[in-house]
Design a protein around this motif. Structure first.
Motif, PDB file in Angstrom:
ATOM      1  N   GLU A  77      19.900 -49.253 116.924  1.00  0.00           N
ATOM      2  CA  GLU A  77      19.008 -48.251 117.518  1.00  0.00           C
ATOM      3  C   GLU A  77      18.391 -48.786 118.811  1.00  0.00           C
ATOM      4  OE1 GLU A  77      14.757 -46.572 116.226  1.00  0.00           O
ATOM      5  OE2 GLU A  77      16.371 -46.138 114.771  1.00  0.00           O
ATOM      6  N   HIS A  78      17.959 -50.038 118.772  1.00  0.00           N
ATOM      7  CA  HIS A  78      17.390 -50.659 119.978  1.00  0.00           C
ATOM      8  C   HIS A  78      18.404 -50.654 121.121  1.00  0.00           C
ATOM      9  CE1 HIS A  78      15.748 -53.616 122.760  1.00  0.00           C
ATOM     10  NE2 HIS A  78      16.912 -54.235 122.670  1.00  0.00           N
ATOM     11  N   LEU A  79      19.625 -51.064 120.823  1.00  0.00           N
ATOM     12  CA  LEU A  79      20.645 -51.138 121.875  1.00  0.00           C
ATOM     13  C   LEU A  79      21.006 -49.750 122.402  1.00  0.00           C
ATOM     14  CD1 LEU A  79      22.890 -53.951 120.371  1.00  0.00           C
ATOM     15  CD2 LEU A  79      21.255 -54.152 122.255  1.00  0.00           C
ATOM     16  N   ALA A  80      20.982 -48.734 121.539  1.00  0.00           N
ATOM     17  CA  ALA A  80      21.315 -47.368 121.962  1.00  0.00           C
ATOM     18  C   ALA A  80      20.206 -46.734 122.791  1.00  0.00           C
ATOM     19  CB  ALA A  80      21.606 -46.505 120.740  1.00  0.00           C
ATOM     20  N   THR A  81      18.948 -47.067 122.498  1.00  0.00           N
ATOM     21  CA  THR A  81      17.838 -46.420 123.198  1.00  0.00           C
ATOM     22  C   THR A  81      17.239 -47.285 124.307  1.00  0.00           C
ATOM     23  OG1 THR A  81      16.283 -47.210 121.506  1.00  0.00           O
ATOM     24  CG2 THR A  81      17.218 -45.005 121.209  1.00  0.00           C
ATOM     25  N   PHE A 164      22.376 -64.870 120.707  1.00  0.00           N
ATOM     26  CA  PHE A 164      22.278 -64.108 121.946  1.00  0.00           C
ATOM     27  C   PHE A 164      23.229 -62.916 121.824  1.00  0.00           C
ATOM     28  CE2 PHE A 164      20.710 -68.259 122.699  1.00  0.00           C
ATOM     29  CZ  PHE A 164      19.713 -68.127 123.655  1.00  0.00           C
ATOM     30  N   ILE A 165      22.664 -61.713 121.756  1.00  0.00           N
ATOM     31  CA  ILE A 165      23.424 -60.496 121.471  1.00  0.00           C
ATOM     32  C   ILE A 165      23.397 -59.600 122.700  1.00  0.00           C
ATOM     33  CG2 ILE A 165      23.598 -58.476 119.957  1.00  0.00           C
ATOM     34  CD1 ILE A 165      21.992 -60.200 117.868  1.00  0.00           C
ATOM     35  N   GLY A 166      24.576 -59.248 123.205  1.00  0.00           N
ATOM     36  CA  GLY A 166      24.693 -58.434 124.409  1.00  0.00           C
ATOM     37  C   GLY A 166      24.354 -56.974 124.171  1.00  0.00           C
ATOM     38  N   GLU A 167      24.190 -56.248 125.272  1.00  0.00           N
ATOM     39  CA  GLU A 167      23.876 -54.820 125.194  1.00  0.00           C
ATOM     40  C   GLU A 167      25.004 -54.024 124.543  1.00  0.00           C
ATOM     41  OE1 GLU A 167      25.872 -55.835 128.946  1.00  0.00           O
ATOM     42  OE2 GLU A 167      24.029 -56.591 128.038  1.00  0.00           O
ATOM     43  N   ASP A 168      26.194 -54.609 124.474  1.00  0.00           N
ATOM     44  CA  ASP A 168      27.336 -53.980 123.800  1.00  0.00           C
ATOM     45  C   ASP A 168      27.426 -54.414 122.329  1.00  0.00           C
ATOM     46  OD1 ASP A 168      28.010 -56.603 124.211  1.00  0.00           O
ATOM     47  OD2 ASP A 168      29.936 -56.206 125.151  1.00  0.00           O
ATOM     48  N   GLN A 169      26.396 -55.082 121.831  1.00  0.00           N
ATOM     49  CA  GLN A 169      26.249 -55.564 120.455  1.00  0.00           C
ATOM     50  C   GLN A 169      27.232 -56.681 120.114  1.00  0.00           C
ATOM     51  OE1 GLN A 169      25.372 -52.477 117.544  1.00  0.00           O
ATOM     52  NE2 GLN A 169      25.649 -53.901 115.853  1.00  0.00           N
ATOM     53  N   THR A 170      27.734 -57.367 121.104  1.00  0.00           N
ATOM     54  CA  THR A 170      28.586 -58.513 120.824  1.00  0.00           C
ATOM     55  C   THR A 170      27.757 -59.789 120.837  1.00  0.00           C
ATOM     56  OG1 THR A 170      29.160 -58.795 123.158  1.00  0.00           O
ATOM     57  CG2 THR A 170      30.672 -57.472 121.795  1.00  0.00           C
ATOM     58  N   ILE A 171      28.189 -60.731 120.012  1.00  0.00           N
ATOM     59  CA  ILE A 171      27.531 -62.038 119.980  1.00  0.00           C
ATOM     60  C   ILE A 171      28.043 -62.820 121.179  1.00  0.00           C
ATOM     61  CG2 ILE A 171      27.274 -64.203 118.722  1.00  0.00           C
ATOM     62  CD1 ILE A 171      27.682 -62.535 116.145  1.00  0.00           C
ATOM     63  N   ARG A 172      27.157 -63.124 122.087  1.00  0.00           N
ATOM     64  CA  ARG A 172      27.533 -63.870 123.288  1.00  0.00           C
ATOM     65  C   ARG A 172      27.434 -65.369 123.066  1.00  0.00           C
ATOM     66  NH1 ARG A 172      27.010 -60.259 127.726  1.00  0.00           N
ATOM     67  NH2 ARG A 172      27.688 -58.250 126.905  1.00  0.00           N
TER      68      ARG A 172
END
Length: 194
Positions: A77-81, A164-172
């Motif tokens: 939800e955080h990443l979507a909004t 560290f999680i990117g805006e695309d929800q991938t683990i960076r």
């Protein structure tokens, strides 16, 4: 080609010895050259197209956790909004290195408003975690993972542990152990480009 029979060698009192040093070195050099050639071929790749790192990146598990202010935080939800990448830091009140790095995470959060630092207490009593959170007084959001569901989704060997999680929800990136402010800045720049 002459090949002595093992019985004959034993009868003569001579046993096979190690390779002569020059043969051993030559073999090592040949193996090294072949390995380097193979590695160079793998690194050069067969495609002229640049690869998208997010195409092979692992998707961060979604989770929900109640923040100390009473609101719920859900990663997806955080990443979507909101859209800001997330620095997810696991800590505990009894963990000395966690206590030491939390003020630096507070500085990082203030310096980089383009990301969200989220601290989640794990393996801790809610009372101790709340007391320590009040004592440390950081400005970024803190939560307590009472059911240990977030910790189960992000397995770690010890505390502190930071994802560290990117805006695309991938683990960076994942960092196990204590980080200095400078290390936090370097990892953030590498993971998110700022």
């Amino acid at each position: 080609m002459y090949r002595p029979v093992l019985g004959t060698i034993a009868a003569m009192g001579t046993e096979p010895g190690p390779l002569r040093p020059s043969v051993g070195r030559l073999t090592a050099i040949v193996i090294g050259v072949v390995a380097l050639a193979f590695l160079a071929a793998q690194l050069s790749g067969s495609s002229a197209e640049p690869t998208d790192p997010s195409a092979t990146a692992e998707l961060a598990p979604d989770f929900s956790v109640r923040l100390l202010d009473g609101t719920m935080f859900t990663l997806s939800e955080h990443l979507a909004t909101d859209g800001r990448p997330v620095v997810l830091n696991f800590w505990a009140s009894w963990c000395g290195p966690c206590r030491a790095e939390m003020p630096d995470f507070d500085v990082l959060a203030a310096e980089k408003p383009g990301l969200l630092v989220l601290g989640v207490a794990v393996q801790d009593s809610p009372e101790n975690a709340r007391d320590f959170a009040a004592e440390i007084g950081v400005s970024y959001p803190l939560a307590i993972d009472e059911a240990e569901t977030v910790a189960a989704a992000y397995p770690f060997l010890g505390l502190p542990s930071t994802w560290f999680i990117g805006e695309d929800q991938t683990i960076r990136r994942e960092v196990a152990g204590f980080m200095t402010l400078e290390q936090m800045r370097e990892v953030t720049a590498g993971a998110f480009g700022f």
